[in-house]
Motif scaffolding. Sequence first.
Motif, mmCIF file in Angstrom:
data_model
loop_
_atom_site.group_PDB
_atom_site.id
_atom_site.type_symbol
_atom_site.label_atom_id
_atom_site.label_comp_id
_atom_site.label_asym_id
_atom_site.label_seq_id
_atom_site.Cartn_x
_atom_site.Cartn_y
_atom_site.Cartn_z
ATOM 1 N N ALA A 1 0.836 -1.203 0.000
ATOM 2 C CA ALA A 1 0.000 0.000 0.000
ATOM 3 C C ALA A 1 0.867 1.247 0.000
ATOM 4 O O ALA A 1 1.648 1.470 0.924
ATOM 5 C CB ALA A 1 -0.909 0.008 1.226
ATOM 6 N N TYR A 2 0.729 2.049 -1.059
ATOM 7 C CA TYR A 2 1.394 3.348 -1.113
ATOM 8 C C TYR A 2 0.523 4.402 -0.416
ATOM 9 O O TYR A 2 -0.706 4.385 -0.525
ATOM 10 C CB TYR A 2 1.559 3.804 -2.564
ATOM 11 N N ASN A 3 1.180 5.330 0.272
ATOM 12 C CA ASN A 3 0.482 6.471 0.862
ATOM 13 C C ASN A 3 1.418 7.670 0.952
ATOM 14 O O ASN A 3 2.618 7.508 1.232
ATOM 15 C CB ASN A 3 -0.032 6.144 2.271
ATOM 16 N N ILE A 4 0.857 8.854 0.707
ATOM 17 C CA ILE A 4 1.596 10.076 0.972
ATOM 18 C C ILE A 4 1.964 10.101 2.450
ATOM 19 O O ILE A 4 1.120 9.812 3.317
ATOM 20 C CB ILE A 4 0.743 11.315 0.616
ATOM 21 N N GLY A 5 3.215 10.437 2.768
ATOM 22 C CA GLY A 5 3.671 10.385 4.150
ATOM 23 C C GLY A 5 4.305 11.677 4.621
ATOM 24 O O GLY A 5 5.096 12.295 3.902
ATOM 25 N N ALA A 6 3.951 12.091 5.838
ATOM 26 C CA ALA A 6 4.570 13.247 6.484
ATOM 27 C C ALA A 6 4.485 13.034 7.988
ATOM 28 O O ALA A 6 3.400 12.749 8.514
ATOM 29 C CB ALA A 6 3.878 14.547 6.092
ATOM 30 N N VAL A 7 5.614 13.157 8.667
ATOM 31 C CA VAL A 7 5.676 12.944 10.112
ATOM 32 C C VAL A 7 6.291 14.173 10.755
ATOM 33 O O VAL A 7 7.332 14.681 10.314
ATOM 34 C CB VAL A 7 6.503 11.684 10.455
ATOM 35 N N ASP A 8 5.631 14.666 11.821
ATOM 36 C CA ASP A 8 6.099 15.864 12.515
ATOM 37 C C ASP A 8 5.557 15.808 13.941
ATOM 38 O O ASP A 8 4.460 15.292 14.166
ATOM 39 C CB ASP A 8 5.589 17.124 11.802
ATOM 40 N N ASP A 9 6.327 16.331 14.878
ATOM 41 C CA ASP A 9 5.812 16.407 16.249
ATOM 42 C C ASP A 9 4.554 17.265 16.323
ATOM 43 O O ASP A 9 3.727 17.087 17.217
ATOM 44 C CB ASP A 9 6.880 16.974 17.189
ATOM 45 N N ASP A 10 4.419 18.192 15.396
ATOM 46 C CA ASP A 10 3.215 19.000 15.255
ATOM 47 C C ASP A 10 2.327 18.310 14.217
ATOM 48 O O ASP A 10 2.587 18.367 13.021
ATOM 49 C CB ASP A 10 3.581 20.415 14.804
ATOM 50 N N GLY A 11 1.279 17.628 14.682
ATOM 51 C CA GLY A 11 0.436 16.871 13.771
ATOM 52 C C GLY A 11 -0.203 17.728 12.708
ATOM 53 O O GLY A 11 -0.347 17.301 11.552
ATOM 54 N N ALA A 12 -0.590 18.958 13.058
ATOM 55 C CA ALA A 12 -1.211 19.855 12.086
ATOM 56 C C ALA A 12 -0.224 20.218 10.982
ATOM 57 O O ALA A 12 -0.594 20.323 9.810
ATOM 58 C CB ALA A 12 -1.730 21.109 12.774
ATOM 59 N N ALA A 13 1.038 20.402 11.355
ATOM 60 C CA ALA A 13 2.057 20.712 10.354
ATOM 61 C C ALA A 13 2.244 19.535 9.395
ATOM 62 O O ALA A 13 2.433 19.725 8.191
ATOM 63 C CB ALA A 13 3.376 21.059 11.039
ATOM 64 N N ALA A 14 2.187 18.316 9.916
ATOM 65 C CA ALA A 14 2.314 17.136 9.055
ATOM 66 C C ALA A 14 1.153 17.065 8.059
ATOM 67 O O ALA A 14 1.357 16.750 6.882
ATOM 68 C CB ALA A 14 2.351 15.873 9.909
ATOM 69 N N LEU A 15 -0.047 17.391 8.501
ATOM 70 C CA LEU A 15 -1.192 17.395 7.591
ATOM 71 C C LEU A 15 -1.018 18.437 6.491
ATOM 72 O O LEU A 15 -1.345 18.193 5.335
ATOM 73 C CB LEU A 15 -2.483 17.646 8.360
ATOM 74 N N ARG A 16 -0.494 19.597 6.858
ATOM 75 C CA ARG A 16 -0.259 20.638 5.846
ATOM 76 C C ARG A 16 0.763 20.166 4.818
ATOM 77 O O ARG A 16 0.614 20.413 3.614
ATOM 78 C CB ARG A 16 0.226 21.932 6.511
ATOM 79 N N THR A 17 1.793 19.487 5.273
ATOM 80 C CA THR A 17 2.817 18.991 4.355
ATOM 81 C C THR A 17 2.250 17.938 3.419
ATOM 82 O O THR A 17 2.557 17.916 2.216
ATOM 83 C CB THR A 17 3.998 18.411 5.156
ATOM 84 N N ALA A 18 1.415 17.058 3.950
ATOM 85 C CA ALA A 18 0.878 15.950 3.141
ATOM 86 C C ALA A 18 -0.176 16.413 2.151
ATOM 87 O O ALA A 18 -0.373 15.781 1.104
ATOM 88 C CB ALA A 18 0.284 14.889 4.057
ATOM 89 N N ARG A 19 -0.853 17.497 2.434
ATOM 90 C CA ARG A 19 -2.027 17.914 1.663
ATOM 91 C C ARG A 19 -1.733 18.031 0.164
ATOM 92 O O ARG A 19 -2.508 17.547 -0.671
ATOM 93 C CB ARG A 19 -2.532 19.251 2.213
ATOM 94 N N SER A 20 -0.621 18.662 -0.193
ATOM 95 C CA SER A 20 -0.350 18.897 -1.614
ATOM 96 C C SER A 20 -0.199 17.598 -2.395
ATOM 97 O O SER A 20 -0.481 17.541 -3.601
ATOM 98 C CB SER A 20 0.906 19.759 -1.781
ATOM 99 N N GLY A 21 0.221 16.524 -1.733
ATOM 100 C CA GLY A 21 0.383 15.243 -2.416
ATOM 101 C C GLY A 21 -0.927 14.569 -2.780
ATOM 102 O O GLY A 21 -0.926 13.574 -3.504
ATOM 103 N N LEU A 22 -2.045 15.108 -2.293
ATOM 104 C CA LEU A 22 -3.358 14.526 -2.556
ATOM 105 C C LEU A 22 -4.090 15.219 -3.694
ATOM 106 O O LEU A 22 -5.271 14.944 -3.934
ATOM 107 C CB LEU A 22 -4.209 14.579 -1.283
ATOM 108 N N GLU A 23 -3.417 16.082 -4.414
ATOM 109 C CA GLU A 23 -4.071 16.898 -5.435
ATOM 110 C C GLU A 23 -4.803 16.073 -6.483
ATOM 111 O O GLU A 23 -5.857 16.466 -6.979
ATOM 112 C CB GLU A 23 -3.024 17.789 -6.104
ATOM 113 N N TRP A 24 -4.257 14.893 -6.832
ATOM 114 C CA TRP A 24 -4.802 14.120 -7.952
ATOM 115 C C TRP A 24 -5.970 13.237 -7.560
ATOM 116 O O TRP A 24 -6.674 12.724 -8.433
ATOM 117 C CB TRP A 24 -3.696 13.225 -8.529
ATOM 118 N N ILE A 25 -6.216 13.024 -6.282
ATOM 119 C CA ILE A 25 -7.093 11.924 -5.901
ATOM 120 C C ILE A 25 -8.578 12.219 -6.100
ATOM 121 O O ILE A 25 -9.405 11.328 -5.910
ATOM 122 C CB ILE A 25 -6.837 11.486 -4.444
ATOM 123 N N GLY A 26 -8.917 13.438 -6.507
ATOM 124 C CA GLY A 26 -10.305 13.722 -6.834
ATOM 125 C C GLY A 26 -10.685 13.348 -8.250
ATOM 126 O O GLY A 26 -11.868 13.421 -8.618
#
Length: 309
Positions: free
Chosen positions: A198-223
């Motif tokens: 299973a492939y998944n966009i990945g971002a890990v940060d002690d600040d969970g919100a920052a990790a979500l911001r980093t990962a967001r751009s990698g989801l551009e195509w999934i719509g």
Amino acid sequence: MTSPQIGVVLPRDLPAAQVLPYARTAERLGFDELWVVEDLGFRGGLVQAAAVLGATERIRVGIGILPAAVRNPAFAAMEIATLEQLHPGRTDVGVGHGMPGWMRQAGAWPDRPLTYLAEYVTTLRTLLDGGEAGDLRLDPSALPDAVPPLLLGVRGPRSLAASGRVADGTVLAEPVAPEYAAAALGAVAARSGHRLVAYNIGAVDDDGAAALRTARSGLEWIGEPDWAPHVAPLPFADQFAALRAGSASRADFVERLPDEWVARLALAGTPAQVRARIDELGRAGVTSSVFIPAGPDPLAALDALARVL
């Protein structure tokens, strides 16, 4: 459930000078697997695999995926056999249809793609195992001691069922939520031992919100329509489709994705959150969880992602 192996993708557009350092770093940090990609116009999968296998000592190298129709199966078998002879037991070979638009652009889309893919993988296995396909067999000097795992990189229900019949495993493109993994495995309906990567966009940060911001751009195509099966099993599938339909562009769509959806569609968060998500994928049947590093610096991202190991 066994805990999934944890891998990382070698980015397709990584500067050439960073390819081997990236592979060595992934091995040093303790990742179990490194997956190379073969997308039209980027680097070839078999050459990348040979290079990173030669530059490392332990890490398994997956090829995800080789579009079947662009290589004669006899010559593909020769290349795969060579990899397995030179680096025994370290290669996983993913084969698939390829993206239809790309394959048509290259003049390589077969008339009956599913039949072609199943026959292709069967021919590969026969040749790698020393058998005869048509009037051809590999010379004994070229045969590997064992046939490397052959996996299908597919997404449609009929193609998933074919993977269960002819392949050793299935490679699922991102995003793979546990619900999608379970649905895909149900369509595969394979005997025990069938692997699920299973492939998944990945971002890990002690600040969970920052990790979500980093990962967001990698989801551009999934719509886009091709990705609908990935989202269909999720409870917000209808709202997701409505959001994409009401967005002026992919960029607009991805900016409007709620954080809670991003968290379901990526491996993004604190180390503990991402580790828990990987374990959830394992309970759904995933045997290899593979990060696609998000963010502007893939090498730096490796250090952060390795915190879940």
